[in-house]
Design an enzyme around this catalytic site. Structure first.
Site, short mmCIF file in Angstrom:
data_model
loop_
_atom_site.label_atom_id
_atom_site.label_comp_id
_atom_site.label_asym_id
_atom_site.label_seq_id
_atom_site.Cartn_x
_atom_site.Cartn_y
_atom_site.Cartn_z
N GLY A 67 0.87 -1.18 0.00
CA GLY A 67 0.00 0.00 0.00
C GLY A 67 0.90 1.23 0.00
O GLY A 67 2.09 1.14 -0.34
N VAL B 207 -0.10 -12.66 4.11
CA VAL B 207 0.53 -12.85 5.42
C VAL B 207 -0.50 -13.43 6.38
O VAL B 207 -1.63 -12.95 6.45
CB VAL B 207 1.05 -11.49 5.97
CG1 VAL B 207 1.59 -11.66 7.38
CG2 VAL B 207 2.09 -10.90 5.03
N GLU C 3 -17.26 11.07 0.12
CA GLU C 3 -16.75 10.93 -1.26
C GLU C 3 -17.56 9.89 -2.04
O GLU C 3 -17.86 10.08 -3.22
CB GLU C 3 -15.26 10.55 -1.24
CG GLU C 3 -14.39 11.70 -0.74
CD GLU C 3 -12.91 11.52 -1.06
OE1 GLU C 3 -12.39 10.41 -0.83
OE2 GLU C 3 -12.28 12.48 -1.53
N ALA D 114 -3.53 8.49 3.65
CA ALA D 114 -2.53 8.13 2.64
C ALA D 114 -1.35 9.10 2.73
O ALA D 114 -0.19 8.71 2.59
CB ALA D 114 -3.16 8.20 1.26
N LYS E 97 -7.21 18.42 -5.88
CA LYS E 97 -7.17 16.98 -5.59
C LYS E 97 -6.51 16.25 -6.76
O LYS E 97 -5.71 15.35 -6.58
CB LYS E 97 -8.58 16.45 -5.31
CG LYS E 97 -8.53 15.09 -4.62
CD LYS E 97 -9.80 14.71 -3.94
CE LYS E 97 -9.82 13.22 -3.67
NZ LYS E 97 -9.25 12.74 -2.48
P1 FAD Z 1 -3.11 0.34 2.25
O1 FAD Z 1 -2.93 1.42 1.25
O2 FAD Z 1 -4.49 -0.05 2.62
O3 FAD Z 1 -2.29 -0.93 1.76
C1 FAD Z 1 -2.23 -2.13 2.45
C2 FAD Z 1 -1.66 -3.17 1.52
O4 FAD Z 1 -1.47 -4.39 2.25
C3 FAD Z 1 -2.58 -3.52 0.35
O5 FAD Z 1 -1.82 -3.62 -0.83
C4 FAD Z 1 -3.17 -4.88 0.73
O6 FAD Z 1 -3.49 -5.68 -0.40
C5 FAD Z 1 -2.00 -5.48 1.51
N1 FAD Z 1 -2.42 -6.49 2.47
C6 FAD Z 1 -3.39 -6.41 3.40
N2 FAD Z 1 -3.44 -7.54 4.12
C7 FAD Z 1 -2.50 -8.35 3.63
C8 FAD Z 1 -2.05 -9.65 3.97
N3 FAD Z 1 -2.60 -10.33 4.95
N4 FAD Z 1 -1.04 -10.19 3.25
C9 FAD Z 1 -0.44 -9.50 2.24
N5 FAD Z 1 -0.82 -8.27 1.88
C10 FAD Z 1 -1.83 -7.70 2.57
N6 FAD Z 1 -6.35 9.30 2.67
C11 FAD Z 1 -5.90 10.51 2.29
O7 FAD Z 1 -4.83 10.95 2.74
N7 FAD Z 1 -6.61 11.30 1.40
C12 FAD Z 1 -7.78 10.87 0.83
O8 FAD Z 1 -8.38 11.59 0.02
C13 FAD Z 1 -8.27 9.59 1.19
N8 FAD Z 1 -9.39 9.11 0.63
C14 FAD Z 1 -9.78 7.82 0.90
C15 FAD Z 1 -10.89 7.33 0.21
C16 FAD Z 1 -11.30 6.02 0.43
C17 FAD Z 1 -12.48 5.48 -0.34
C18 FAD Z 1 -10.60 5.20 1.38
C19 FAD Z 1 -11.05 3.78 1.62
C20 FAD Z 1 -9.52 5.69 2.07
C21 FAD Z 1 -9.09 7.02 1.84
N9 FAD Z 1 -7.96 7.55 2.51
C22 FAD Z 1 -7.51 8.80 2.15
C23 FAD Z 1 -7.22 6.76 3.51
C24 FAD Z 1 -6.00 6.08 2.88
O9 FAD Z 1 -6.40 5.40 1.71
C25 FAD Z 1 -5.30 5.12 3.85
O10 FAD Z 1 -4.96 5.83 5.02
C26 FAD Z 1 -4.05 4.52 3.20
O11 FAD Z 1 -4.43 3.67 2.14
C27 FAD Z 1 -3.21 3.73 4.21
O12 FAD Z 1 -2.08 3.22 3.58
P2 FAD Z 1 -1.40 1.85 4.07
O13 FAD Z 1 -0.11 1.74 3.36
O14 FAD Z 1 -1.40 1.78 5.55
O15 FAD Z 1 -2.40 0.70 3.63
#
Ligand code: FAD
Length: 396
Positions: free
Chosen positions: A12, A81, A170, A313, A373
């Site tokens: 992610g 995982v 959104e 994000a 955006k």
């Molecule tokens: P993620 O981006 O969720 O990535 C996690 C990764 O881990 C994924 O690739 C997943 O497939 C992988 N994974 C999960 N479990 C396992 C496992 N067991 N084994 C192997 N791989 C696994 N934030 C903003 O800053 N601005 C915005 O405008 C915004 N809009 C959003 C709109 C929506 C609809 C949503 C749902 C969220 C939004 N967010 C926004 C929040 C933001 O998307 C998250 O905070 C961000 O994605 C977190 O990043 P991360 O790296 O922690 O996890």
């Protein structure tokens, strides 16, 4: 001395940016970098409300990892995982494979927080992955098709969005944009379609500037969204939702968008958590483990007033970049730098060409916010995949 092994869980925002930084900073022989992810693609979570509503294709929100990662420098493992054994310095995948590490990065994202509301896990959808949003889109279309065959069932045309935070708002904006298209395609009277946005807190977009909140609610109300604010959902069933005020809304489509908690694998693996998130130190390390780092929605960090930063994000990206630098420093015997978030603002879309935002102390409305955006999306795509990816993906 053997080459240190860095194992990154999740591609992610947090995990990907850590990987990209490491692949840029380290030479081939300095570390063995392994990235594990469920899929062979990264998805742009902040866009997922669009394919969920059907205003964009799911493919648009995914980026194949081999397009952005140097597979000669990074060993990519497509796998899920199952658990982490920090004492043994190993990670077990669902396939049974066990991976060992010297340094671990946990970036496994989040899960929906249901706050103990009965029936949500079983009956509600959530906007959380490419596969999940494909299902929501198909389900919405199916509801229109079903209604045409059972015209007395107006509950098929009633959509409930749980939560008026960023994700809920959104998604409402996109769904409101999609409904006229669906009505035309399925010959449905638009007046029969109802979209409810239900929020337990006393305001939509809690914590946001009231003027921007009013603007957002006004835009969405004009698009047909019916708000029920200060109205907790008590229960979700296969027939809809029961509200704390006793009201029942009959619907076959409940989309839960009212909050997240860290991936449960982290807690199950024995790490200390608060709502599934690990309270990390200034170097993003998990308490008690010098070699385990946590980024993104799995990590919990606090601002100067002692309040937790919401999972975004924006923060996940900054954490990933900082951690990539720090891991490279550690491997070279250099000093790590503490992580300090540099918030650039908050932007939310309200459907096509509409949005709200706060950049510094400046409030943005309408098309200006929507444009900002897009600019922020462009910046992110450019960061992970250069100009080529940015040009390919951004829709102006
Ligand atoms: P993620 O981006 O969720 O990535 C996690 C990764 O881990 C994924 O690739 C997943 O497939 C992988 N994974 C999960 N479990 C396992 C496992 N067991 N084994 C192997 N791989 C696994 N934030 C903003 O800053 N601005 C915005 O405008 C915004 N809009 C959003 C709109 C929506 C609809 C949503 C749902 C969220 C939004 N967010 C926004 C929040 C933001 O998307 C998250 O905070 C961000 O994605 C977190 O990043 P991360 O790296 O922690 O996890």
């Amino acid at each position: 001395m053997s080459t240190p092994k860095i194992l990154i869980l999740g591609a992610g925002y947090g995990g990907l940016l850590t990987t990209l930084k490491l692949q840029k900073k380290l030479n081939y022989n300095e570390a063995e970098i392994t990235l594990v992810n469920k899929h062979n693609y990264h998805y742009i979570t902040t866009w997922l409300h669009e394919p969920a509503a059907g205003t964009a294709s799911a493919d648009h929100a995914r980026v194949n990892l081999d397009q952005i990662i140097d597979m000669n420098k990074v060993n990519f493992v497509k796998g899920t995982v199952q658990s982490i054994q920090p004492e043994e310095q190993t990670v077990t995948l669902e396939s049974g494979e066990v991976l060992s590490y010297d340094y671990l990065v946990i970036g496994l994202g989040s899960e929906p927080e249901t706050f103990g509301i009965q029936g949500l896990k079983e009956h509600a959808f959530s906007i959380r992955s490419i596969n999940a949003v494909r299902q929501i889109r198909e389900h919405i279309e199916y509801m229109f098709a079903k209604y045409k065959n059972e015209p007395e069932r107006t509950d098929y045309l009633t959509f409930v969005v749980g939560g008026a935070g960023f994700t809920g708002i959104e998604f409402c904006g996109e769904l409101a944009d999609r409904v006229p298209e669906l009505c035309q395609e399925f010959d449905v009277d638009p007046d029969l379609v109802k979209i409810y946005c239900i929020e337990a807190a006393p305001t939509a977009l809690p914590g946001f500037d009231p003027e921007l909140v009013n603007y957002a609610m006004d835009v969405l109300s004009r698009k047909g969204i019916e708000f029920k604010i200060g109205t907790p959902i008590k229960e979700c069933t296969e027939n809809g939702v029961l509200l704390a005020n006793g009201e029942e809304i009959k619907s076959k489509t409940v989309v839960w968008a009212a909050g997240v908690r860290g991936n449960s694998i982290v807690e199950k693996s024995g790490f200390e958590v608060m709502r599934g998130r690990v309270k990390v130190d200034e170097y993003l390390r998990a308490p008690g483990y010098e070699n385990v780092f946590v980024v993104g929605d799995c990590a919990l960090i606090f601002n100067a007033e002692g309040r937790p930063y919401p999972p975004t994000a924006q923060i996940a990206v900054q954490e990933g970049e900082c951690l990539g630098d720090n891991l490279a420093a550690l491997i070279r015997g250099e000093v790590m730098q503490p992580f300090v978030p540099a918030l650039q603002g908050t932007l939310a879309s309200l459907g096509k060409g509409e949005g709200i935002g706060m950049v510094g102390s400046k409030k943005l409305f309408g098309s200006t916010a929507a444009l900002m955006k897009k600019a922020s999306d462009l910046r992110y795509l450019w960061k992970i995949g250069g100009v080529g990816l940015a040009m390919k993906k951004v829709r102006l």
